[in-house]
Motif scaffolding. Structure first.
Motif, PDB file in Angstrom:
ATOM      1  N   VAL A  78     -23.051 -31.039 -29.378  1.00  0.00           N
ATOM      2  CA  VAL A  78     -24.412 -30.988 -29.877  1.00  0.00           C
ATOM      3  C   VAL A  78     -24.456 -31.685 -31.244  1.00  0.00           C
ATOM      4  CG1 VAL A  78     -24.010 -28.679 -30.788  1.00  0.00           C
ATOM      5  CG2 VAL A  78     -26.346 -29.467 -30.462  1.00  0.00           C
ATOM      6  N   LYS A  79     -25.540 -32.427 -31.459  1.00  0.00           N
ATOM      7  CA  LYS A  79     -25.657 -33.174 -32.718  1.00  0.00           C
ATOM      8  C   LYS A  79     -27.046 -32.960 -33.303  1.00  0.00           C
ATOM      9  CE  LYS A  79     -24.866 -37.752 -34.627  1.00  0.00           C
ATOM     10  NZ  LYS A  79     -24.315 -39.091 -34.383  1.00  0.00           N
ATOM     11  N   TYR A  80     -27.099 -32.781 -34.624  1.00  0.00           N
ATOM     12  CA  TYR A  80     -28.387 -32.609 -35.297  1.00  0.00           C
ATOM     13  C   TYR A  80     -28.907 -33.995 -35.658  1.00  0.00           C
ATOM     14  CZ  TYR A  80     -31.872 -30.059 -38.060  1.00  0.00           C
ATOM     15  OH  TYR A  80     -33.030 -29.513 -38.544  1.00  0.00           O
ATOM     16  N   THR A  81     -30.064 -34.343 -35.125  1.00  0.00           N
ATOM     17  CA  THR A  81     -30.529 -35.712 -35.294  1.00  0.00           C
ATOM     18  C   THR A  81     -31.683 -35.823 -36.273  1.00  0.00           C
ATOM     19  OG1 THR A  81     -31.833 -35.287 -33.321  1.00  0.00           O
ATOM     20  CG2 THR A  81     -29.820 -36.560 -33.045  1.00  0.00           C
ATOM     21  N   ASN A  82     -32.232 -34.658 -36.688  1.00  0.00           N
ATOM     22  CA  ASN A  82     -33.414 -34.674 -37.530  1.00  0.00           C
ATOM     23  C   ASN A  82     -33.034 -34.620 -39.000  1.00  0.00           C
ATOM     24  OD1 ASN A  82     -36.197 -34.445 -38.147  1.00  0.00           O
ATOM     25  ND2 ASN A  82     -36.482 -33.374 -36.198  1.00  0.00           N
ATOM     26  N   MET A  83     -34.027 -34.574 -39.850  1.00  0.00           N
ATOM     27  CA  MET A  83     -33.816 -34.255 -41.265  1.00  0.00           C
ATOM     28  C   MET A  83     -34.179 -32.794 -41.401  1.00  0.00           C
ATOM     29  SD  MET A  83     -33.347 -37.067 -43.292  1.00  0.00           S
ATOM     30  CE  MET A  83     -34.367 -36.930 -44.778  1.00  0.00           C
ATOM     31  N   ASN A  84     -33.305 -31.974 -41.968  1.00  0.00           N
ATOM     32  CA  ASN A  84     -33.702 -30.574 -42.059  1.00  0.00           C
ATOM     33  C   ASN A  84     -34.563 -30.359 -43.276  1.00  0.00           C
ATOM     34  OD1 ASN A  84     -31.558 -30.754 -43.946  1.00  0.00           O
ATOM     35  ND2 ASN A  84     -31.368 -28.534 -43.869  1.00  0.00           N
ATOM     36  N   LEU A  85     -35.629 -29.616 -43.125  1.00  0.00           N
ATOM     37  CA  LEU A  85     -36.560 -29.413 -44.226  1.00  0.00           C
ATOM     38  C   LEU A  85     -36.596 -27.968 -44.672  1.00  0.00           C
ATOM     39  CD1 LEU A  85     -39.378 -31.681 -42.759  1.00  0.00           C
ATOM     40  CD2 LEU A  85     -37.806 -32.233 -44.637  1.00  0.00           C
ATOM     41  N   HIS A  86     -36.502 -27.042 -43.732  1.00  0.00           N
ATOM     42  CA  HIS A  86     -36.566 -25.623 -44.111  1.00  0.00           C
ATOM     43  C   HIS A  86     -35.761 -24.773 -43.144  1.00  0.00           C
ATOM     44  CE1 HIS A  86     -39.459 -25.617 -40.891  1.00  0.00           C
ATOM     45  NE2 HIS A  86     -40.191 -26.529 -41.557  1.00  0.00           N
ATOM     46  N   GLY A  87     -35.838 -23.493 -43.364  1.00  0.00           N
ATOM     47  CA  GLY A  87     -35.011 -22.575 -42.595  1.00  0.00           C
ATOM     48  C   GLY A  87     -35.462 -22.346 -41.173  1.00  0.00           C
ATOM     49  N   HIS A  88     -36.554 -22.943 -40.793  1.00  0.00           N
ATOM     50  CA  HIS A  88     -37.025 -22.712 -39.435  1.00  0.00           C
ATOM     51  C   HIS A  88     -36.815 -23.920 -38.538  1.00  0.00           C
ATOM     52  CE1 HIS A  88     -38.762 -18.695 -39.469  1.00  0.00           C
ATOM     53  NE2 HIS A  88     -38.959 -18.919 -40.765  1.00  0.00           N
ATOM     54  N   ASP A  89     -35.966 -24.815 -38.988  1.00  0.00           N
ATOM     55  CA  ASP A  89     -35.698 -25.960 -38.126  1.00  0.00           C
ATOM     56  C   ASP A  89     -34.200 -26.083 -37.842  1.00  0.00           C
ATOM     57  OD1 ASP A  89     -34.840 -26.769 -40.577  1.00  0.00           O
ATOM     58  OD2 ASP A  89     -36.255 -28.430 -40.775  1.00  0.00           O
ATOM     59  N   VAL A  90     -33.564 -24.937 -37.686  1.00  0.00           N
ATOM     60  CA  VAL A  90     -32.159 -24.914 -37.321  1.00  0.00           C
ATOM     61  C   VAL A  90     -32.033 -25.365 -35.862  1.00  0.00           C
ATOM     62  CG1 VAL A  90     -30.097 -23.456 -37.053  1.00  0.00           C
ATOM     63  CG2 VAL A  90     -31.766 -22.969 -38.861  1.00  0.00           C
ATOM     64  N   GLY A  91     -30.973 -26.108 -35.591  1.00  0.00           N
ATOM     65  CA  GLY A  91     -30.735 -26.493 -34.197  1.00  0.00           C
ATOM     66  C   GLY A  91     -29.740 -25.542 -33.553  1.00  0.00           C
ATOM     67  N   VAL A  92     -30.259 -24.668 -32.713  1.00  0.00           N
ATOM     68  CA  VAL A  92     -29.395 -23.642 -32.117  1.00  0.00           C
ATOM     69  C   VAL A  92     -29.260 -23.896 -30.616  1.00  0.00           C
ATOM     70  CG1 VAL A  92     -29.130 -21.175 -31.666  1.00  0.00           C
ATOM     71  CG2 VAL A  92     -30.141 -21.951 -33.810  1.00  0.00           C
ATOM     72  N   VAL A  93     -28.057 -23.749 -30.117  1.00  0.00           N
ATOM     73  CA  VAL A  93     -27.869 -23.827 -28.668  1.00  0.00           C
ATOM     74  C   VAL A  93     -27.014 -22.661 -28.214  1.00  0.00           C
ATOM     75  CG1 VAL A  93     -27.532 -25.503 -26.831  1.00  0.00           C
ATOM     76  CG2 VAL A  93     -27.302 -26.222 -29.214  1.00  0.00           C
ATOM     77  N   GLN A  94     -27.455 -22.061 -27.096  1.00  0.00           N
ATOM     78  CA  GLN A  94     -26.646 -21.004 -26.494  1.00  0.00           C
ATOM     79  C   GLN A  94     -25.877 -21.575 -25.311  1.00  0.00           C
ATOM     80  OE1 GLN A  94     -29.758 -18.202 -25.411  1.00  0.00           O
ATOM     81  NE2 GLN A  94     -29.199 -16.844 -27.123  1.00  0.00           N
TER      82      GLN A  94
END
Lengths: 476, 243
Positions: A78-94
């Motif tokens: 899994v790769k984070y492709t965005n720019m993170n801006l705040h705590g509600h844009d975490v990339g989580v995978v189960q």
């Protein structure tokens, strides 16, 4: 042929067992329904006892935080492709499935391929309903070990100091120990720490990335783990074994139990040989404990019980029926009783064994037809008659009827029927002519283990005597 | 605080109690569970056979095989040989025992220097017991001293054993326990265990372990539930939870 007895069948059988246990204690014949259950158990012996539990194999691509991350086509990175801006844009995978729990431990690993701009990688466990835009551990009913601070988060926004940070090129593992009800984490093959697991129910292995270019590979066991999980399991088992070995019991107590067991089942010759050999070597005090009180009961009809066991064992079933009728007419008075049924079946089986099929059919019509249609007997009769269909019945799915263990079972039923005629037997414990002391202890052990497991939400390994006895590695 | 609020608080407290209190299982429920256990006769027979074999009751094991159809996990002939070794040590015939072990499998002593040393030490003890001082000294110098040079622990044990010679009356000797018969039993059970291990068999029977496990399992369950116990292992008598 019913390779798996229908649920209806077993339900009625156990209901019958329940009724008779209370109603017919004095009579005792129908208590032997217990032996019919044993036949069904033998029929299913080779069936898988554990329905295999599914294990996570890949990441769940349906329920993940869309837009922030990309899961690779093999669903193992899994790769984070965005720019993170705040705590509600975490990339989580189960993971695609929850961690299996009918085992000692569950474990998986991640490899941090790229720690991105901020290195906010996390590994942990979450419930199915977890919010996919929050780090594992930030929300209740989740827990996570975070790479950027090495803290452990469990249900709060604030973490607690736990272990080292981790970053690019580190391999980190998350595990559950179901025996101790703990989570544990590892870094590069070494244990970092453990914490009590206070979350109930299914838990999903979970990874999270939270800054640009962070990339994590997940290993659900297809590749070799950096951490020696087998070694960990072995040492956990060993710890438990040590605790068990430390418990002290009266020395030589096993001798007494073996003795009452031999008495109970009428293994008279073994008993005599054992008595003779232990007379000089083992302090008699311990052996005779507990026997004195019920030796009279257990040695009741010992000689005759032994004789009948031998007759059944030698295949001389007709002689066994005759003797039983002569010595204990009350046990065969009811010609539809379990003992009669088992003996007639056994005679039929012996005829099949020696290839006298025609005679078998005739005997079956004469003695077994009356049981057809009676609840609790039907499926066994059908299986028994199925022996006729096969050219090599011993290799057929109903071949268990021809094994020694089946003779043993019939002999046990006869033994129990005779024990139930003991006039001295008080009816305090109805099961006493069914279960030897040893059996009572083993039943208690099994129920204690099962009950404890059920109070842990059915998590952890099940106790099975059969496995303990056949697994030499349990004691090292 | 409103009455309703008090009521709700009360409920919450009750809930908490429920969470921490133990599950109570009545005798009736428990017996139902006990009867539902699927226990195989073969497994119990295996357990008994394992006991007879491991403890070395070869005649009983033979009879049991015949009477119950249970197959012993090892060749019964090896039990006879093993018991002969054990008996030789118990009777003080250590030389004889060593020979028998080597007949059985020479690797046992080759791969167990500690066991071999203990057997030699036992032989020395027997010589001292018989008052054969000269022979004992000779044996200690020729057979045991070279091993002591290789291993510090062996040397210490050797010195301890030789100390038996210093006292005319061994009952004054601080290491007099070496002369106890229990020391023979200790050595005998060491050999017994080594032979079993060499036959890839466990050195202890499984039955006592399972009994310990029962106590352990009850202790574990005690933390979470109240239920009928078995306290007397020799009878398997179920006792009510309140007792």
């Amino acid at each position: 042929m019913s390779s798996s007895p229908s649920p209806a069948n077993s339900a009625t059988a156990s209901a019958n067992g329940g009724d008779t246990a209370t109603a017919n204690a004095g009579n005792g014949q129908d208590l032997n329904l217990h032996f019919l259950e044993k036949i069904r158990l033998a029929a299913n012996r080779d069936a898988k006892e554990d329905e295999g539990e599914d294990s996570p194999t890949e990441l769940n691509t349906v329920n993940s935080a869309g837009g922030f991350l990309v899961v690779s086509p093999d669903k193992l990175s899994v790769k984070y492709t965005n720019m993170n801006l705040h705590g509600h844009d975490v990339g989580v995978v189960q993971a695609n499935k929850p961690a299996p729990f009918k085992c000692l431990t569950y474990y998986f690993e991640i490899f941090v391929k790229d720690s991105g701009i901020k290195g906010q990688v996390a590994i942990g466990f979450t419930k199915e309903s977890f919010k996919m835009r929050r780090q594992p551990g930030w929300e209740v009913n989740s827990c996570g070990y975070h790479g950027d601070d090495g803290h452990l988060y469990r249900g709060q926004g604030k973490g607690e100091p736990f272990g080292p940070k981790y970053t690019k090129d580190d391999t980190v593992g998350g595990g559950i120990n179901y025996a101790t009800q703990e989570f544990f984490f590892t870094k590069n093959g070494a244990i970092v720490g453990k914490i009590p697991k206070d979350i109930k129910g299914h838990l999903f292995p979970t990874v999270a990335v939270h800054s640009q270019n962070e990339e994590v590979l997940v290993n659900f066991g297809k590749k070799k783990f950096a951490f020696d999980i087998k070694g960990y399991e072995a040492s956990e088992r060993n710890k438990q074994q040590m605790a068990i070995e430390k418990i002290s019991i009266l020395p030589n107590i096993g001798y007494g139990l073996v003795k009452t067991y031999l008495l109970h089942y009428g293994y008279e010759e073994t008993l005599n040989a054992f008595n003779l050999a232990t007379k000089t070597t083992v302090p008699p005090i311990n052996i005779d404990q507990g026997i004195a009180t019920d030796e009279d009961d257990s040695s009741y009809a010992l000689k005759r019980r032994k004789t009948l066991r031998q007759l059944v064992g030698n295949g001389e079933v007709h002689a066994a029926i005759t003797k039983l009728r002569e010595w204990y007419p009350q046990t065969v008075q009811d010609d539809k009783s379990v003992v009669c049924f088992l003996l007639h079946c056994q005679h039929f089986i012996e005829l099949v064994r020696v290839g006298k099929l025609e005679e078998g059919v005739q005997y079956g019509r004469l003695e077994l037809a009356k049981f057809v249609g009676l609840t609790g007997f039907q499926d066994i009769i059908e299986d028994c008659f199925a022996l006729l269909v096969y050219e090599k019945p011993e290799e057929s799915p109903v071949g268990y009827f021809l094994e020694d263990s089946h003779k043993e079972l019939v002999a046990d039923a006869v033994n129990a029927a005779i024990l139930s005629t003991n006039p001295n037997k008080r009816d305090v414990q109805k099961s006493c002519h069914l279960h030897s002391h040893l059996e009572k202890l083993l039943r208690q052990l099994t129920v204690c283990c099962l009950e404890r497991r059920s109070l842990n939400g059915d998590q952890g390994e099940t106790f099975r005597l059969h496995h303990v006895l056949n697994n030499n590695s349990t004691r090292r | 605080m409103s009455l309703f609020r008090i009521f709700v608080n009360q409920l919450e407290e009750d809930d908490e109690d429920m969470a921490t209190s133990k599950k109570v299982i009545t005798r009736e429920e428990w017996e139902k569970k006990l009867n539902a256990v699927k226990l195989r006769k073969e497994d119990m027979n295996t357990l008994v056979m394992n006991f007879l074999v491991t403890e070395g009751y070869v005649e009983a094991a033979e009879k049991f095989q015949r009477e119950s159809g249970t197959k012993p996990e090892i060749d019964l002939a090896t039990i006879t040989e093993r018991m002969a070794v054990k008996k030789a040590v118990q009777n003080g015939n250590v030389e004889d025992a060593i020979e028998k072990v080597n007949d059985l499998n020479p690797e046992i002593l080759d791969t167990n220097p500690e066991l071999f040393f203990h057997l030699q030490q036992q032989r020395l003890i027997e010589l001292i017991r018989q008052g054969k001082t000269e022979e004992a000294l000779e044996f200690a110098q020729e057979e045991l001293a070279p091993r002591g040079e290789e291993n510090q622990a062996f040397l210490e044990e050797l010195e301890k054993t030789v100390a038996l010679l210093v006292f005319e009356d061994a009952s004054n000797c601080p290491v007099k326990e070496l002369l106890d018969l229990s020391h023979r039993l200790k050595t005998a059970s060491e050999v017994n265990a080594a032979i079993l291990t060499s036959q890839s068999h466990e050195k202890d029977p499984k039955l006592p372990s399972l009994l310990k496990m029962l106590i352990w399992a009850q202790n574990q369950l005690d933390e979470k539930a109240v239920y009928p116990h078995i306290n007397d292992l020799s009878t398997g008598q179920l006792e009510d939870p309140s007792e």
